[in-house]
Motif scaffolding. Sequence first.
Motif, PDB file in Angstrom:
ATOM      1  N   GLU A 118      -2.116   1.348  -2.544  1.00  0.00           N
ATOM      2  CA  GLU A 118      -2.211   1.454  -1.086  1.00  0.00           C
ATOM      3  C   GLU A 118      -3.467   0.773  -0.552  1.00  0.00           C
ATOM      4  OE1 GLU A 118      -2.638   4.880   2.353  1.00  0.00           O
ATOM      5  OE2 GLU A 118      -1.831   5.447   0.400  1.00  0.00           O
ATOM      6  N   LEU A 170      -3.396  -3.056  -1.034  1.00  0.00           N
ATOM      7  CA  LEU A 170      -2.501  -3.665  -0.043  1.00  0.00           C
ATOM      8  C   LEU A 170      -3.209  -3.807   1.300  1.00  0.00           C
ATOM      9  CD1 LEU A 170       0.939  -1.945  -0.772  1.00  0.00           C
ATOM     10  CD2 LEU A 170       0.294  -4.311  -1.257  1.00  0.00           C
ATOM     11  N   LYS A 195       6.567  -1.455  -3.969  1.00  0.00           N
ATOM     12  CA  LYS A 195       7.404  -1.249  -2.787  1.00  0.00           C
ATOM     13  C   LYS A 195       7.609   0.237  -2.512  1.00  0.00           C
ATOM     14  CE  LYS A 195      11.564  -2.979  -0.545  1.00  0.00           C
ATOM     15  NZ  LYS A 195      12.742  -3.851  -0.714  1.00  0.00           N
ATOM     16  N   TRP A 235       4.472   1.503  -0.939  1.00  0.00           N
ATOM     17  CA  TRP A 235       4.383   0.956   0.420  1.00  0.00           C
ATOM     18  C   TRP A 235       5.326   1.691   1.362  1.00  0.00           C
ATOM     19  CZ3 TRP A 235       8.117  -2.474   2.844  1.00  0.00           C
ATOM     20  CH2 TRP A 235       7.683  -2.997   4.060  1.00  0.00           C
ATOM     21  N   GLN A 287       0.866  -5.489   7.585  1.00  0.00           N
ATOM     22  CA  GLN A 287       2.186  -5.063   7.123  1.00  0.00           C
ATOM     23  C   GLN A 287       3.137  -6.263   7.007  1.00  0.00           C
ATOM     24  OE1 GLN A 287       2.979  -2.240   5.904  1.00  0.00           O
ATOM     25  NE2 GLN A 287       1.511  -0.794   6.728  1.00  0.00           N
ATOM     26  N   ILE A 336       2.156  -8.164   3.866  1.00  0.00           N
ATOM     27  CA  ILE A 336       2.592  -7.424   2.681  1.00  0.00           C
ATOM     28  C   ILE A 336       4.088  -7.609   2.472  1.00  0.00           C
ATOM     29  CG2 ILE A 336       2.959  -5.094   1.757  1.00  0.00           C
ATOM     30  CD1 ILE A 336       0.292  -4.327   3.252  1.00  0.00           C
TER      31      ILE A 336
END
Length: 117
Positions: free
Chosen positions: A43, A46, A67, A70, A84, A87
Amino acid sequence: MNKEKDILVCKLQDSLVKMGRKALWSYDQSNLPEKISDKIIIEKILLFGDINNWQDLKKAYSIEYIKDVWLQNMALGGFHPEKQEQIAQYFFKINNLPAFLVEYRDNYINDLVERAF
């Protein structure tokens, strides 16, 4: 875990520690744990990592696991929308994030309703 993954995970954790309060704001900086959980590493990398961190993340963890983290922890939160988008495109090849999120949200809600009855 294999040795290469262990090395990459340690490298990612070290990157987070170097980012300090920006990435690990909820931790006591003078008493960081020896091991940060995989989900927190994913997390925070990212959100706050650079392209080199992202490349290491892809090598250390499966795309499916990234994924999952996320989707569970970040996707529907609405924060850092520009990040976002990056990502979604870089990791998951999602080119229309708003449409993806609407579909994901609707499916998630439908699953919850079905389990309730």
